[in-house]
Design a protein around this motif. Structure first.
Motif, PDB file in Angstrom:
ATOM      1  N   SER A 147       0.827  -1.210   0.000  1.00 26.79           N
ATOM      2  CA  SER A 147       0.000   0.000   0.000  1.00 26.79           C
ATOM      3  C   SER A 147       0.858   1.255   0.000  1.00 26.79           C
ATOM      4  CB  SER A 147      -0.922  -0.003   1.226  1.00 26.79           C
ATOM      5  OG  SER A 147      -0.158  -0.098   2.402  1.00 26.79           O
ATOM      6  N   VAL A 148       0.288   2.325  -0.485  1.00 30.33           N
ATOM      7  CA  VAL A 148       1.016   3.601  -0.473  1.00 30.33           C
ATOM      8  C   VAL A 148       0.021   4.768  -0.430  1.00 30.33           C
ATOM      9  CG1 VAL A 148       1.183   3.860  -3.010  1.00 30.33           C
ATOM     10  CG2 VAL A 148       2.938   4.867  -1.539  1.00 30.33           C
ATOM     11  N   ASP A 149       0.396   5.800   0.321  1.00 32.19           N
ATOM     12  CA  ASP A 149      -0.353   7.063   0.313  1.00 32.19           C
ATOM     13  C   ASP A 149       0.374   7.998  -0.634  1.00 32.19           C
ATOM     14  OD1 ASP A 149      -2.061   6.153   2.269  1.00 32.19           O
ATOM     15  OD2 ASP A 149      -0.859   6.974   3.904  1.00 32.19           O
ATOM     16  N   TYR A 150      -0.373   8.806  -1.360  1.00 28.53           N
ATOM     17  CA  TYR A 150       0.311   9.696  -2.298  1.00 28.53           C
ATOM     18  C   TYR A 150      -0.513  10.951  -2.564  1.00 28.53           C
ATOM     19  CZ  TYR A 150      -2.895   7.544  -5.648  1.00 28.53           C
ATOM     20  OH  TYR A 150      -4.014   7.103  -6.290  1.00 28.53           O
ATOM     21  N   ASP A 151       0.164  11.948  -3.117  1.00 25.59           N
ATOM     22  CA  ASP A 151      -0.494  13.185  -3.527  1.00 25.59           C
ATOM     23  C   ASP A 151      -0.657  13.154  -5.038  1.00 25.59           C
ATOM     24  OD1 ASP A 151      -0.475  14.241  -0.931  1.00 25.59           O
ATOM     25  OD2 ASP A 151       1.601  14.861  -1.172  1.00 25.59           O
ATOM     26  N   ALA A 152      -1.833  13.568  -5.479  1.00 26.92           N
ATOM     27  CA  ALA A 152      -2.077  13.622  -6.921  1.00 26.92           C
ATOM     28  C   ALA A 152      -2.909  14.863  -7.200  1.00 26.92           C
ATOM     29  CB  ALA A 152      -2.801  12.366  -7.375  1.00 26.92           C
ATOM     30  N   GLU A 153      -3.338  15.009  -8.439  1.00 22.82           N
ATOM     31  CA  GLU A 153      -4.252  16.111  -8.726  1.00 22.82           C
ATOM     32  C   GLU A 153      -5.354  15.610  -9.641  1.00 22.82           C
ATOM     33  OE1 GLU A 153      -1.715  18.271 -12.295  1.00 22.82           O
ATOM     34  OE2 GLU A 153      -1.599  19.079 -10.259  1.00 22.82           O
ATOM     35  N   CYS A 154      -6.514  16.240  -9.512  1.00 24.31           N
ATOM     36  CA  CYS A 154      -7.649  15.851 -10.339  1.00 24.31           C
ATOM     37  C   CYS A 154      -7.317  16.119 -11.808  1.00 24.31           C
ATOM     38  CB  CYS A 154      -8.889  16.636  -9.929  1.00 24.31           C
ATOM     39  SG  CYS A 154     -10.307  16.316 -11.002  1.00 24.31           S
ATOM     40  N   ALA A 155      -7.557  15.129 -12.666  1.00 27.42           N
ATOM     41  CA  ALA A 155      -7.227  15.266 -14.080  1.00 27.42           C
ATOM     42  C   ALA A 155      -8.085  16.333 -14.763  1.00 27.42           C
ATOM     43  CB  ALA A 155      -7.395  13.923 -14.785  1.00 27.42           C
ATOM     44  N   ARG A 156      -9.234  16.664 -14.168  1.00 25.84           N
ATOM     45  CA  ARG A 156     -10.104  17.669 -14.805  1.00 25.84           C
ATOM     46  C   ARG A 156      -9.952  19.062 -14.188  1.00 25.84           C
ATOM     47  NH1 ARG A 156     -15.485  14.081 -14.781  1.00 25.84           N
ATOM     48  NH2 ARG A 156     -14.752  12.424 -16.150  1.00 25.84           N
ATOM     49  N   CYS A 157      -9.961  19.158 -12.853  1.00 28.73           N
ATOM     50  CA  CYS A 157      -9.961  20.495 -12.240  1.00 28.73           C
ATOM     51  C   CYS A 157      -8.638  20.830 -11.551  1.00 28.73           C
ATOM     52  CB  CYS A 157     -11.121  20.627 -11.253  1.00 28.73           C
ATOM     53  SG  CYS A 157     -10.886  19.694  -9.737  1.00 28.73           S
ATOM     54  N   LEU A 158      -7.696  19.884 -11.537  1.00 29.57           N
ATOM     55  CA  LEU A 158      -6.354  20.086 -10.992  1.00 29.57           C
ATOM     56  C   LEU A 158      -6.298  20.280  -9.481  1.00 29.57           C
ATOM     57  CD1 LEU A 158      -4.896  22.449 -13.775  1.00 29.57           C
ATOM     58  CD2 LEU A 158      -4.992  19.954 -13.734  1.00 29.57           C
TER      59      LEU A 158
END
Ligand SMILES: [Zn+2]
Ligand SMILES: [Zn+2]
Length: 175
Positions: free
Chosen positions: A64-75
């Protein structure tokens, strides 16, 4: 971390418990762990066990891993976590016998009694990692004209539904 398989190989124990963190980023994996828009700030985690099943050795784990990402539509920045189940039969290097039923994916090789588990676990995680993230399934995204987050309300730009093929022509004409 390489798992020392000797205790199980010499019959000292029947089970090796796995519960440790490993880095997805400061590593020398022979594959890429960089994903656009994804930041692994914390290490990944392995939870599981390696068990002598009597006749063969089976690895069962959850990675398992926790991560930061961004929404592909609204960022919008997103905090996400992801996990995969990871199961393999442990064999000695070179011991792999390919029979018709085996696709080879079900095995993990140890070398000199050591198992490079991090690498195999990271590879599995990367293979199944989500291709894109959305803050929600019905995210409205950003206005293509003014950039406003349409989840926060309309922006007032004229929103004629334009056939995407015509839109490309229109862009060309604007140049
Ligand atoms: Zn969104
Ligand atoms: Zn707008």
């Amino acid at each position: 971390m390489a798992i020392d398989m000797r205790p199980i190989l010499v019959g000292e124990t029947k089970k090796i418990a796995l519960d440790y963190d490993f880095s997805l980023t400061d590593s020398e994996f022979p594959f890429d762990t960089a994903i656009d828009g994804v930041v692994f700030e914390k290490p990944a985690h392995i939870d599981g066990e390696i068990v002598n099943m009597g006749g063969y050795i089976r690895l069962r784990a959850v990675v398992s891993v926790d991560y930061d990402a961004e929404c592909a539509r609204c960022l919008k920045p997103l905090k996400r976590s992801f996990k995969v189940e990871f199961e393999r039969t442990v064999v000695n290097q070179g011991e792999l016998v390919n029979t018709a039923e085996d696709d080879g994916d079900d095995y993990i090789e140890m070398v000199d009694g050591k198992l490079a588990l991090d690498e195999a676990a990271a590879e599995q995680l990367m293979m199944e990692f989500p291709m894109k993230e959305l803050c929600s399934e019905d995210c409205k995204g950003l206005c293509s004209k003014c950039g406003k987050d349409l989840n926060e309300g309309e922006c007032g730009c004229p929103k004629k539904e334009i056939d995407p093929r015509l839109a490309i022509l229109q862009k060309l004409l604007e140049k």
